[in-house]
Motif scaffolding. Structure first.
Motif, PDB file in Angstrom:
ATOM      1  N   GLN A  24     -35.138  26.720 -12.163  1.00 14.89           N
ATOM      2  CA  GLN A  24     -35.728  26.955 -13.478  1.00 14.89           C
ATOM      3  C   GLN A  24     -37.227  26.641 -13.518  1.00 14.89           C
ATOM      4  N   ASN A  25     -37.671  25.688 -12.707  1.00 19.67           N
ATOM      5  CA  ASN A  25     -39.078  25.272 -12.750  1.00 19.67           C
ATOM      6  C   ASN A  25     -39.942  25.962 -11.703  1.00 19.67           C
ATOM      7  N   ARG A  26     -39.315  26.768 -10.866  1.00 20.01           N
ATOM      8  CA  ARG A  26     -40.044  27.455  -9.807  1.00 20.01           C
ATOM      9  C   ARG A  26     -40.905  28.574 -10.398  1.00 20.01           C
ATOM     10  N   THR A  27     -42.066  28.806  -9.814  1.00 19.72           N
ATOM     11  CA  THR A  27     -42.967  29.834 -10.349  1.00 19.72           C
ATOM     12  C   THR A  27     -42.493  31.239 -10.016  1.00 19.72           C
ATOM     13  N   THR A  28     -41.680  31.393  -8.972  1.00 18.59           N
ATOM     14  CA  THR A  28     -41.114  32.710  -8.633  1.00 18.59           C
ATOM     15  C   THR A  28     -39.597  32.594  -8.660  1.00 18.59           C
ATOM     16  N   PRO A  29     -38.901  33.649  -9.076  1.00 18.71           N
ATOM     17  CA  PRO A  29     -37.447  33.563  -9.248  1.00 18.71           C
ATOM     18  C   PRO A  29     -36.704  33.479  -7.921  1.00 18.71           C
ATOM     19  N   VAL A  30     -35.573  32.800  -7.939  1.00 21.65           N
ATOM     20  CA  VAL A  30     -34.708  32.714  -6.762  1.00 21.65           C
ATOM     21  C   VAL A  30     -33.258  32.808  -7.230  1.00 21.65           C
ATOM     22  N   GLN A  31     -32.456  33.552  -6.473  1.00 22.49           N
ATOM     23  CA  GLN A  31     -31.041  33.704  -6.790  1.00 22.49           C
ATOM     24  C   GLN A  31     -30.238  32.681  -5.999  1.00 22.49           C
ATOM     25  N   LEU A  32     -29.518  31.807  -6.711  1.00 16.69           N
ATOM     26  CA  LEU A  32     -28.703  30.769  -6.077  1.00 16.69           C
ATOM     27  C   LEU A  32     -27.235  31.170  -6.127  1.00 16.69           C
ATOM     28  N   GLU A  33     -26.542  30.991  -5.014  1.00 18.55           N
ATOM     29  CA  GLU A  33     -25.110  31.241  -4.982  1.00 18.55           C
ATOM     30  C   GLU A  33     -24.417  29.916  -4.711  1.00 18.55           C
ATOM     31  N   LEU A  34     -23.861  29.335  -5.774  1.00 17.82           N
ATOM     32  CA  LEU A  34     -23.211  28.024  -5.683  1.00 17.82           C
ATOM     33  C   LEU A  34     -21.791  28.138  -6.198  1.00 17.82           C
ATOM     34  N   ASN A  35     -20.932  27.224  -5.788  1.00 14.43           N
ATOM     35  CA  ASN A  35     -19.630  27.122  -6.418  1.00 14.43           C
ATOM     36  C   ASN A  35     -19.603  25.953  -7.390  1.00 14.43           C
ATOM     37  N   GLY A  36     -20.819  25.454  -7.739  1.00 16.30           N
ATOM     38  CA  GLY A  36     -20.921  24.384  -8.729  1.00 16.30           C
ATOM     39  C   GLY A  36     -20.121  23.168  -8.340  1.00 16.30           C
ATOM     40  N   THR A  37     -19.400  22.639  -9.301  1.00 14.70           N
ATOM     41  CA  THR A  37     -18.586  21.445  -9.034  1.00 14.70           C
ATOM     42  C   THR A  37     -17.185  21.813  -8.549  1.00 14.70           C
ATOM     43  N   LEU A  38     -16.924  23.130  -8.415  1.00  8.60           N
ATOM     44  CA  LEU A  38     -15.602  23.556  -7.944  1.00  8.60           C
ATOM     45  C   LEU A  38     -15.464  23.334  -6.453  1.00  8.60           C
ATOM     46  N   LYS A  39     -14.268  23.066  -6.013  1.00  5.57           N
ATOM     47  CA  LYS A  39     -13.982  22.907  -4.585  1.00  5.57           C
ATOM     48  C   LYS A  39     -13.193  24.126  -4.122  1.00  5.57           C
ATOM     49  N   LEU A  40     -13.670  24.760  -3.039  1.00 10.08           N
ATOM     50  CA  LEU A  40     -12.924  25.862  -2.458  1.00 10.08           C
ATOM     51  C   LEU A  40     -11.835  25.270  -1.580  1.00 10.08           C
ATOM     52  N   GLN A  41     -10.611  25.199  -2.119  1.00 12.07           N
ATOM     53  CA  GLN A  41      -9.496  24.562  -1.431  1.00 12.07           C
ATOM     54  C   GLN A  41      -8.272  25.462  -1.474  1.00 12.07           C
ATOM     55  N   CYS A  42      -7.412  25.268  -0.496  1.00  8.47           N
ATOM     56  CA  CYS A  42      -6.138  25.976  -0.504  1.00  8.47           C
ATOM     57  C   CYS A  42      -5.191  25.246  -1.468  1.00  8.47           C
ATOM     58  N   PRO A  43      -4.025  25.811  -1.751  1.00 10.87           N
ATOM     59  CA  PRO A  43      -3.108  25.163  -2.702  1.00 10.87           C
ATOM     60  C   PRO A  43      -2.673  23.759  -2.286  1.00 10.87           C
ATOM     61  N   TRP A  44      -2.839  23.430  -0.999  1.00 13.42           N
ATOM     62  CA  TRP A  44      -2.441  22.100  -0.523  1.00 13.42           C
ATOM     63  C   TRP A  44      -3.626  21.138  -0.446  1.00 13.42           C
TER      64      TRP A  44
ATOM     65  N   LEU B 221     -25.162  29.000  -0.924  1.00 10.45           N
ATOM     66  CA  LEU B 221     -24.657  27.674  -0.564  1.00 10.45           C
ATOM     67  C   LEU B 221     -23.193  27.485  -0.950  1.00 10.45           C
ATOM     68  N   ARG B 222     -22.484  28.552  -1.233  1.00  5.10           N
ATOM     69  CA  ARG B 222     -21.089  28.408  -1.602  1.00  5.10           C
ATOM     70  C   ARG B 222     -20.288  27.835  -0.434  1.00  5.10           C
ATOM     71  N   GLY B 223     -19.301  26.993  -0.767  1.00  2.00           N
ATOM     72  CA  GLY B 223     -18.425  26.448   0.264  1.00  2.00           C
ATOM     73  C   GLY B 223     -19.004  25.270   0.998  1.00  2.00           C
ATOM     74  N   ASN B 224     -19.994  24.572   0.412  1.00  2.00           N
ATOM     75  CA  ASN B 224     -20.483  23.326   0.973  1.00  2.00           C
ATOM     76  C   ASN B 224     -19.858  22.160   0.202  1.00  2.00           C
ATOM     77  N   GLU B 225     -20.414  20.960   0.339  1.00  2.17           N
ATOM     78  CA  GLU B 225     -19.841  19.783  -0.329  1.00  2.17           C
ATOM     79  C   GLU B 225     -20.819  19.243  -1.372  1.00  2.17           C
ATOM     80  N   ILE B 226     -21.482  20.177  -2.056  1.00  2.26           N
ATOM     81  CA  ILE B 226     -22.479  19.813  -3.063  1.00  2.26           C
ATOM     82  C   ILE B 226     -21.768  19.504  -4.379  1.00  2.26           C
ATOM     83  N   GLY B 227     -22.036  18.310  -4.921  1.00  2.00           N
ATOM     84  CA  GLY B 227     -21.417  17.887  -6.165  1.00  2.00           C
ATOM     85  C   GLY B 227     -22.304  18.164  -7.365  1.00  2.00           C
ATOM     86  N   PRO B 228     -21.980  17.547  -8.523  1.00  2.00           N
ATOM     87  CA  PRO B 228     -22.748  17.796  -9.757  1.00  2.00           C
ATOM     88  C   PRO B 228     -24.226  17.437  -9.637  1.00  2.00           C
TER      89      PRO B 228
END
Length: 1229
Positions: free
Chosen positions: A1147-1167, A1129-1136
């Motif tokens: 963490q609460n799921r009975t089977t493991p899953v690998q999540l790819e997030l950019n967390g609270t960071l925004k993928l932005q250009c220098p402008w 889910l990297r590069g979406n508009e998901i906040g905290p």
């Protein structure tokens, strides 16, 4: 082990784990961990029910859950106290239903209830029975035992907790018992059991009863033997060695014997010589002998000479032949002696020592003797725990070992007082006790009276130079001292001078340890002068003493003629490399010096020097491991010199050192003479081409080396030499592969030699090796001798036209070649002419790859002419070869009537519409081609029209690629019309063809009539109509397990339209929807699909518009799905808050899953603009638009790490734009 790895274990392995868990834990804990464990437990069928460990309430639940056939073991001890539990059990189970019970443990009384329970217990599959019965009246239990033993599959019977009379048990004829444990046994009963149990392998009795009146008479004649018994354990007896001999003679085939005995008087069973005689003559097959003999002697009882006792266990029989080490402990205050095999010490002895521990607060003082070889430094030692003063009063003590006991000065004074009266003391070890100068003074006064002391160890006691002065005064006239250890005492130069006075007078001392004493060069000079006349010195340790070159050379000069010297330790000093070399010269010819240690002296090849002496003087060395020892060329010379005529070292490991070409030359010279070494490892050194050449010359002549390691050196020729050695000796080797190593001409030469020596190779892979035209000549010459290769891969080796000619000359009539790969080899039309002869004349060649060369239209003509004569070629790849329209014409004419070629790739050849016309005409008459690739050829709508006409009724072509051309909507219309009548094509690639919604509709309508096409690729076109895409997928009856719909940018409509396709398709495991502007509504639709999916494994939603609400939908879906393992889910508009939803679900799921997030960071250009994930073709198109007026193309690379990548996060806000590669996007900074 992590939870994830535990969850991934095979079911069989989890069952093994469950076999070691109790039923309560399995049902109430393990089963509830996850759904998979729940299902596994439901199928598990190996339960053990232990009524002693299960309370009544859980027992009811367990009995409801477990079916009778799933119980394999019952434990019912204390049956008379567990009636309620047994009644509960019987209320749920009919005992006759317990048909899979294999093991039963019962605690019986003489109650009628017990008999009734036993009568109905099903024993049809019983293997093991364990009965605990303390009643003297046990007649009612015998019928049950009899019932069990008549079963042919019963193997184990344990009666160790029962008072049964062995003679009264109804043993059946030919009883199948192999393991028997009983409480007590007489000699008569032992003989009886051996007679009645012909399959008995292991017999254990907790007590052996002796009848002194007739025990020997009760034994059978000496000629009677029972060969079935392999293991005998007697845990308590008072038998003599004679009685043991009579008993053991009945079972000469014993492999294991274990004896435990507690007695009050010494007897013959402590005599090692008697046991040696008995074992040699009676128990020749005995492999394991464990015993524990404990004697608690009455006050006033004389003890044996314990040293003499242990000496009888120091023979070659015990130490070398059997390798059985015996220990004798003498507990002085309790007058208890234990004699036992190491490491055996029974648990019940610990219980017997508890009262003693309470009395002393710890164990009493022990005198410990070990049956180690006599030449050990101490052969009998005292270990102080408590009451040392009283303990040392014995007049027969020879050695005292009280190392590291915190004795201090006062303790040393006390010990000095006590040992005054000991006239037999020869060894004293008070190391690491901080006795200080005062303690050394008192001990010295005592030692002055002892003229037989031979071993003194006062290591690490801070006695300093003053303490050494006292000691030197005491020992100046001693002639018996052979070992002195004064390491870590800060004796300094002055202390060394005092000590030298002693050593000057004593020329018999053999071992001197003075490590870490700040002796320096001046102190070494005193020491060297004192030792000059000592011809018996074996060991001298001067490590860590700040000795420089002068001191080292002084020692060398003094000891160079000492032939008895075996160990010389000067490690961790300040000796230079030059002085070390001179030192080496002093001792290199000494035959007895085994350890020569200069490690820790900068720039010295200390490890190599030590190895030199080890090799020369230790004939038992088999493997020499000198990895990571900073060995340089000089060290390599030392080792090579020692190995030249050595016949004991088979393995030499010199990995990760600093050996260069010079050192390699020394090793090569050694290999010319050494005929023993079979394995040589020189990986990760600094050997370049010259050194490899020297090694190669030696390796060619050396036929004993079978394993060679030369990787990670500057010269890649080492990799080739490794393969040469492997190929020479491995006659089952079929594939020789050196991929991506720039081995050059020299490497090719050795590969050629490998091919000549090995005739079992069928595959040669030298891709990306840069062997060039000179290198290929060696390979070609070798192929004149090796006629077994089926596949040759020479991709990216710039062999050019000359190299192609060398190959062609030998391959024209090569008898086994099937596949030849010459991709990207700088071959033009001239080289192709030579290769065309191979196509024409070789009768086995089926596949030829000439992709990314420069054969041009003339080369195409040569190949086309050859094709008309070839009867075997079925696959031909000519992609990226600049053949143009004319080349296409030549090939088209060859294809018209060709009868074997089924696959042809002409990708990226500037063919255009005219070339497409020629090829289309050929397809009209060709009836064998099944796969045709015309991608990247600038074919427009006109060319599409020609191809469409050829496709209409073609009967063999199943796969056609027109990827990355200029077909457009009109071309799509022509092709769609062809699909309406074509009934063979199953895969059609039209990606990157500027096809829009109109073209997609033409294809959609065609697919209504065409039911054969399974795969239609339209990625990176101009289609924006989600309905059409969805409809096409629906008509295709999409059955692949992967669905890639990246970069369509059709927003949430795409997901809604595709939902029916995804719901209907139950095989899709991987979905990728990168950069499609999917928002929260689309995420909601996807979430419902995830909830219901039983197959989906990965979902890629990078670079979309999903926010916190959409993240919530997806998090909820994760909790209900057990198959999804990766969500990007990297590069979406998901906040905290959205991030928290997802992490909580993870963490609460009975089977493991690998999540790819950019967390609270925004993928932005220098402008501050949002970045989107684009592929390389999208970036290239954007770049061409921006720089259409410039001649030079813009290089597309990451603006952070400057690397190229297929996918990059891009913003077109500036002229060049802004790119971040995938790896940099994962960083948090």
């Amino acid at each position: 082990m992590t939870d994830a790895s535990l969850l991934a274990l095979p079911v069989e392995l989890i069952h093994r784990i469950l076999n070691n868990l109790d039923a309560c834990f399995i049902i109430f804990s393990f089963r509830k961990v996850c759904k998979r464990f729940y299902e596994i437990v439901n199928l598990y069928d190996q339960y053990e029910l232990n009524f002693d460990s299960i309370s009544q309430t859980p027992l009811k639940i367990i009995c409801r859950f477990i079916q009778p056939k799933k119980i394999t073991s019952l434990v019912l001890l204390n049956m008379c106290y567990k009636l309620e539990k047994i009644n509960i059990f019987l209320s749920f189970f009919d005992t006759s239903q317990l048909i899979r019970i294999q093991s039963i443990t019962l605690g019986l009384s003489n109650r009628a209830k017990d008999s009734q329970f036993l009568q109905h217990l099903n024993t049809s599959n019983l293997i093991s029975l364990n009965i605990h019965s303390t009643d003297s009246e046990y007649d009612s239990q015998l019928p049950f035992i009899s019932k069990v033993m008549v079963q042919s599959h019963v193997r184990k019977l344990c009666l160790a907790e029962s008072n049964y009379n062995i003679m009264r048990i109804p043993w059946p004829d030919r009883c199948t018992i192999t393991f028997l444990t009983i409480k007590s046994c007489s000699l008569k009963e032992y003989n009886f059991l051996l007679q009645r149990l012909p399959y008995l392998r292991t017999f254990i009795t907790t007590k052996f009863i002796t009848d002194t009146s007739n025990q020997l008479n009760s034994l059978p004649s000496t000629s009677t033997c029972y060969s079935q018994l392999m293991s005998l354990m007697i845990f308590n007896s008072s038998l003599s060695i004679t009685e043991f001999e009579s008993i053991l003679s009945l079972t000469p085939s014993l492999v294991k014997l274990k004896l435990i005995s507690y007695r009050s008087n010494f007897d013959s069973i402590t005599n090692g010589s008697d046991w040696e005689y008995l074992i040699r003559n009676t128990l020749s097959s005995l492999k394991t002998f464990e015993f524990f003999f404990s004697y608690t002697l009455q006050e006033g009882t004389d003890t044996e000479d314990l040293t003499l006792m242990i000496d009888r266990f120091r023979t070659s029989f015990w130490l070398q032949e059997k390798k059985w080490i015996i220990t004798c402990d003498y507990f002085l205050t309790r007058n208890t002696i234990n004699l036992y095999t190491t490491p055996m010490c029974p648990k019940d002895f610990e219980k017997k020592m508890e009262p003693i521990k309470c009395m002393y607060g710890s164990l009493p003082c022990i005198i410990r003797f070990k049956s180690l070889p006599i030449d050990d430094e101490f052969n009998s030692n005292i270990h102080l725990v408590r009451g040392a003063g009283d303990a040392i009063q014995s007049q027969t003590i020879r050695n005292i070992d009280l190392e590291n006991n915190g004795i201090g000065e006062d303790g040393a004074i006390r010990i000095a007082e006590v040992i005054k009266s000991i006239k037999t003391l020869t060894g004293l070890n008070l190391g690491k006790n901080q006795i200080g100068i005062r303690g050394a003074e008192y001990l010295s006064n005592v030692l002055q009276q002892n003229m037989i002391i031979s071993h003194i160890c006062l290591q690490d006691n801070l006695i300093c130079d003053e303490g050494v002065r006292f000691l030197a005064e005491a020992l100046k006239n001693h002639k018996t001292l052979v070992s002195l250890h004064l390491g870590s005492n800060k004796i300094g130069i002055t202390g060394t001078q005092y000590l030298s006075n002693v050593l000057r007078n004593n020329t018999k001392i053999r071992r001197i340890y003075l490590e870490n004493n700040e002796i320096a060069d001046e102190g070494v000079q005193f020491l060297s002068e004192a030792l000059a006349n000592n011809e018996e010195l074996n060991i001298l340790d001067l490590s860590d003493n700040k000795i420089k070159d002068q001191g080292a050379l002084c020692v060398g000069e003094a000891l160079r003629e000492h032939m008895a010297l075996r160990v010389l330790n000067l490690s961790s000093n300040e000796i230079s490399a030059a002085a070390a070399d001179r030192f080496y010269e002093f001792f290199q010819n000494k035959n007895k010096l085994v350890q020569f240690d200069l490690k820790g002296n900068k720039e010295c090849d200390a490890a190599a020097m030590e190895a030199h002496f080890q090799i020369r003087n230790n004939k038992k060395t088999i493997a020499l491991d000198l990895r990571s020892n900073q060995i340089g060329d000089k060290g390599a010379e030392y080792i090579a010199d020692a190995l030249q005529n050595n016949t004991s070292v088979y393995t030499l490991k010199l990995n990760t050192n600093s050996i260069t070409d010079t050192g390699a030359a020394y090793i090569a010279e050694m290999l010319n003479k050494n005929t023993t070494i079979t394995a040589l490892e020189l990986d990760s050194n600094k050997i370049q081409d010259e050194g490899m050449e020297n090694l190669a010359d030696a390796i060619m002549k050396n036929n004993t080396l079978t394993t060679l390691g030369l990787t990670n050196n500057p010269s890649v020729v080492g990799v080739v030499l490794e393969q040469f050695v492997t190929a020479r000796h491995n006659k089952r080797l079929t594939k020789l592969q050196i991929w991506g190593k720039h081995i050059g001409i020299n490497g090719a030469k050795y590969i050629g030699l490998s091919l000549q020596e090995n005739t079992t190779l069928t595959e040669l892979d030298l891709a990306y090796c840069r062997i060039g035209e000179e290198g290929i000549k060696y390979i070609a010459d070798a192929l004149n001798y090796n006629k077994a290769l089926i596949e040759i891969n020479l991709e990216r080796n710039p062999i050019g036209n000359t190299g192609a000619q060398y190959l062609a000359d030998v391959l024209k009539h090569y008898p086994t070649l099937v596949r030849l790969n010459l991709e990207q080899n700088e071959i033009d039309d001239q080289g192709t002419q030579h290769l065309a002869h191979v196509v024409e004349k070789n009768i086995t060649l089926k596949e030829l790859n000439l992709k990314r060369n420069i054969i041009g239209e003339q080369g195409a003509k040569y190949l086309a002419d050859a094709l008309t004569k070839s009867k075997t070629l079925i696959r031909l790849d000519l992609g990226d070869n600049r053949i143009g329209n004319e080349g296409a014409l030549y090939l088209a004419k060859a294809l018209e009537n060709h009868r074997t070629l089924t696959s042809l790739s002409l990708e990226n050849n500037c063919i255009g519409d005219q070339g497409a016309k020629y090829l289309a005409h050929a397809l009209e008459t060709n009836t064998v081609l099944t796969s045709f690739d015309l991608g990247k050829n600038q074919i427009g709508q006109e060319g599409a029209l020609y191809l469409a006409k050829a496709l209409e009724n073609h009967r063999t072509l199943t796969s056609l690629s027109l990827e990355n051309n200029c077909i457009g909507d009109q071309g799509a219309k022509y092709l769609a019309h062809a699909l309406e009548t074509n009934t063979v094509l199953t895969s059609f690639d039209l990606r990157k063809n500027q096809i829009g919604n109109e073209g997609a509709n033409y294809l959609f309508n065609a697919l209504k009539k065409n039911t054969n096409l399974k795969n239609l690729h339209l990625d990176d076109d101009k289609i924006t109509d989600g309905k059409t895409v969805s409809a096409i997928l629906s008509i295709l009856n999409y059955t692949n397990n992967c669905l890639w719909l990246d970069f369509y940018r059709m927003e949430d409509n795409l997901i809604e339209l595709l939902s029916s396709v995804l719901q209907r398709n139950k095989t899709i495991k991987h979905i990728s929807l990168i950069t499609n502007k999917i928002g929260d509504r689309g995420a909601q639709v996807l979430a419902s699909l995830i909830k219901d999916s039983k197959m989906l494994i990965s979902l890629d939603l990078r670079s979309n518009l999903i926010g916190d609400q959409g993240a919530g939908y997806l998090a909820d879906a994760l909790m209900n799905n057990t198959t999804l393992t990766k969500l990007k889910l990297r590069g979406n508009e998901i906040g905290p808050s959205g991030t928290k939803y997802l992490i909580d679900a993870q963490q609460n799921r009975t089977t493991p899953v690998q999540l790819e997030l950019n967390g609270t960071l925004k993928l932005q250009c220098p402008w501050g603009h949002r970045l989107e994930l684009w592929n390389s073709s999208m970036r290239k198109e954007m770049s061409e638009k921006k720089f259409k007026h410039r001649r030079a193309s813009v290089k597309i690379e990451c603006d952070i790490c400057s690397k190229n990548s297929y996918h990059s996060w891009y913003c077109p806000c500036s002229m060049k734009g802004f790119d971040i590669c995938e790896e940099c996007a994962k960083r948090n900074d």
